[in-house]
Design an enzyme around this catalytic site. Structure first.
Site, PDB file in Angstrom:
ATOM      1  N   SER A   1       0.555  -1.100  -0.051  1.00 49.81           N
ATOM      2  CA  SER A   1       0.121   0.012   0.267  1.00 49.81           C
ATOM      3  C   SER A   1       0.957   0.953  -0.059  1.00 49.81           C
ATOM      4  O   SER A   1       1.760   1.551  -0.924  1.00 49.81           O
ATOM      5  CB  SER A   1      -0.749  -0.750   2.016  1.00 49.81           C
ATOM      6  OG  SER A   1      -1.573   0.610   1.379  1.00 49.81           O
TER       7      SER A   1
ATOM      8  N   ASP B   1      -8.962  -3.615  -6.720  1.00 50.63           N
ATOM      9  CA  ASP B   1      -8.718  -3.064  -5.949  1.00 50.63           C
ATOM     10  C   ASP B   1      -8.603  -1.778  -5.546  1.00 50.63           C
ATOM     11  O   ASP B   1      -9.537  -0.529  -6.375  1.00 50.63           O
ATOM     12  CB  ASP B   1      -6.892  -2.619  -5.052  1.00 50.63           C
ATOM     13  CG  ASP B   1      -6.407  -2.797  -3.627  1.00 50.63           C
ATOM     14  OD1 ASP B   1      -7.281  -1.225  -3.207  1.00 50.63           O
ATOM     15  OD2 ASP B   1      -5.406  -2.598  -3.446  1.00 50.63           O
TER      16      ASP B   1
ATOM     17  N   HIS C   1      -7.242  -5.728  -0.189  1.00 51.22           N
ATOM     18  CA  HIS C   1      -6.369  -5.056  -0.291  1.00 51.22           C
ATOM     19  C   HIS C   1      -4.973  -5.122  -0.138  1.00 51.22           C
ATOM     20  O   HIS C   1      -5.216  -5.909   1.682  1.00 51.22           O
ATOM     21  CB  HIS C   1      -6.725  -3.617   0.603  1.00 51.22           C
ATOM     22  CG  HIS C   1      -5.765  -2.544  -0.293  1.00 51.22           C
ATOM     23  ND1 HIS C   1      -4.888  -2.350  -0.711  1.00 51.22           N
ATOM     24  CD2 HIS C   1      -4.820  -1.525   1.440  1.00 51.22           C
ATOM     25  CE1 HIS C   1      -4.261  -1.109  -0.265  1.00 51.22           C
ATOM     26  NE2 HIS C   1      -3.909  -0.751   0.848  1.00 51.22           N
TER      27      HIS C   1
END
Length: 558
Positions: free
Chosen positions: A247, A471, A501
């Site tokens: 991320s 996502d 995610h």
């Protein structure tokens, strides 16, 4: 961009403070006194020189000490990390332009490679789980999870808490108790009065950050996170960095690679943030709204396919109507006295992040509509036990994003852009806008300029980008942009038709084979490869959940 970090796939299920400025910090006002010569890749020339000096010193200490320059011992009780995980602290400059000025301590954790010696041992694998605001201290625990055996044999698994996080010069912007006072009213379509109230709350939050952090506030940035990572690499005794970023950690890794291309060994970048400087960070946050709306649809479509189990509706629209019935009910009478519309939305946002919560969230809606609010209360009510950690994570998230780039300073721009978005993506648009709104009133005079990722003069070694096609938190076009900027040596592995995610680590065998092969051999699978989606979760009926709760009372089988 809230790239949430409470979960990170099956592999890191083990993962995821009122504070005045520390006394050793300088007393000058936040922000540099005036413009300084800039490094063409980001920051100032003085900061680049300071980072180089700090890394050289850490490398020298590592070489002299023979143990990586970090004194790893049993972890403090506060970390809740069992043996064989060991912990250490790393001293880094608060301000890299002054490498001999005030220092801060970062916490580091490690499990040594299970194949401790021999040609197959490959050094340290450092993990950043994202956020920004997430701690990676629990990452070494993946050594005990299925599917990590070969990686854990070859690498020391190293986690750390970035600056501001946990016990690493912790940052706070408000009293943590304020997060659990709820319930929080959150209208689906905010009125002008609602917006004025949120503007004042954003101003107050930004001023709270300045009041509690003091002179340290400008130094919570991605550039400083990358410099800290550079020093950590050197302190571990590593000539080059092997890195797993998730991320926001993908952006951090990309910035590091741009600043230090010759120090990159291997990089896995999972669930990629779009690094285009024009999108960091305001436009990236706008991009999340349609992404979350798609994933909210995916959840509702799954619930509709299992109407026989949940009885929430046989179409996504019917499931939406059931959700709105629950929302209207908690707006009138908060569930368990603690779950209002804000808590409800936050709990169901997790369904847009991770499909493994779908059965629990669907069961909670079903139970509530049957007259039992206990499930919903258990899943959505704020937990006082984690209030301080949640406040700390939000403070670091806000500070890094606000410091990293310029944001629109007039609410009219935010209002125009988010009103337009909310017409087609109402689920998370305004909540995300209000989360980031303190950046419009951020009390730091000079923001950073986003790094031009990919502008480094040297060609990078092979890197591996991993992304899920649907996502919502880090939409797929960001992975394409990141791969383009990393150059011809990068490879993109896409999990098609899926949107959870955090892809790496036990959720998708195809993805994990590519990641393991790359980390162990340096071999990438080609420019772009595609993997079929991981299986959707199975529905769990309310009767099954009750039986499972009874079974959970039995002693564990060992």
């Amino acid at each position: 961009m809230r790239t949430r970090h409470a979960r990170h796939g099956a592999a890191v299920a083990a993962l995821s403070l009122a504070l005045c400025a520390p006394a050793h910090l300088p007393a000058h006002a936040a922000g540099p006194a005036g413009p300084a010569p800039r490094d063409p890749l980001g920051g100032t020339a003085a900061e680049a020189a300071g980072a180089a000096l700090a890394a050289q010193r850490a490398a020298a200490t590592a070489a002299a000490g023979g143990s990586g320059g970090l004194d790893f011992r049993g972890c403090p009780d506060a970390e809740r990390l069992p043996a064989p995980v060991r912990c250490a602290t790393l001293r880094v400059p608060l301000d890299y332009a002054r490498p001999d000025g005030p220092q801060i301590s970062l916490t580091v954790s490690r499990v040594p490679a299970t194949r401790a010696r021999g040609a197959d041992r490959q050094g340290a694998l450092v993990h950043n789980p994202g956020g920004p605001g997430a701690s990676g201290m629990q990452f070494p625990l993946v050594a005990g999870l299925a599917g990590w055996e070969r990686i854990a044999a070859a690498y020391d698994l190293v986690g750390y808490a970035p600056r501001g996080v946990g016990r690493s010069a912790p940052l706070s912007c408000q009293d943590p108790a304020a997060r659990t006072k709820g319930p929080t009213p959150e209208p689906a379509d905010p009125s002008p009065a609602d917006k004025r109230q949120r503007v004042e709350a954003a101003r107050a939050y930004a001023h709270g950050c300045a009041r509690r952090a003091g002179a340290a506030l400008p130094y919570y940035t991605t550039l400083n996170n990358a410099r800290d990572l550079h020093v950590l690499r050197a302190a571990l005794g590593e000539e080059k960095l092997t890195f797993l970023g998730s991320s926001y950690g993908t952006y951090l890794g990309a910035v590091y690679a741009t600043l230090h291309p010759g120090r990159v060994r291997r990089m896995v970048l999972d669930s990629a943030v779009d690094p285009d400087p024009r999108r960091v960070w305001y436009r990236n946050n706008l991009d999340q709204a349609p992404g979350f709306e798609r994933r909210w649809y995916d959840f509702r479509a799954w619930v509709a396919r299992h109407h026989g189990t949940y009885r929430l509706g046989a179409t996504p629209a019917a499931v939406q109507a059931s959700y709105e019935r629950v929302r209207d009910a908690v707006a009138r009478t908060p569930a368990g006295g603690a779950v209002g519309t804000g808590e409800l939305r936050a709990a169901y946002l997790q369904a847009a992040y991770y499909d493994d919560v779908w059965p629990d969230r669907a069961a909670a809606l079903a139970a509530f509509l049957r007259g039992d609010p206990a499930e919903l209360t258990a899943q959505a009510a704020p937990d006082p036990a984690v209030a301080a950690a949640a406040e700390n994570a939000t403070a670091v998230y806000t500070a890094v994003l606000c410091n990293d780039a310029s944001w629109p300073a007039d609410f009219a721009t935010w209002d125009r852009d988010n009103t337009e978005l909310a017409r087609t993506a109402p689920f998370e648009t305004w909540a995300n806008a209000f989360l980031n709104l303190p950046c419009a009133y951020w009390p730091v005079r000079e923001r950073q300029r986003p790094v031009a990722v990919g502008a480094q003069p040297e060609r990078l070694p092979r890197t591996l980008v991993v992304a899920a096609e649907r996502d919502g938190a880090t939409p797929y076009p960001g992975a394409l942009e990141l791969q383009r900027r990393l150059g011809a040596g990068s490879s993109l592995v896409t999990e098609t038709g899926s949107g959870s995610h955090g892809v790496v680590g036990g959720r998708n065998d195809c993805v994990d084979r590519h990641v393991e092969r790359y980390l162990l051999t340096g071999s990438t699978p080609g420019w772009r490869v595609r993997c079929a989606p991981h299986p959707e979760p199975a529905p769990v009926s309310l009767d099954d959940r009750a039986a499972g709760a009874r079974r959970a009372l039995l002693p564990p089988v060992v």
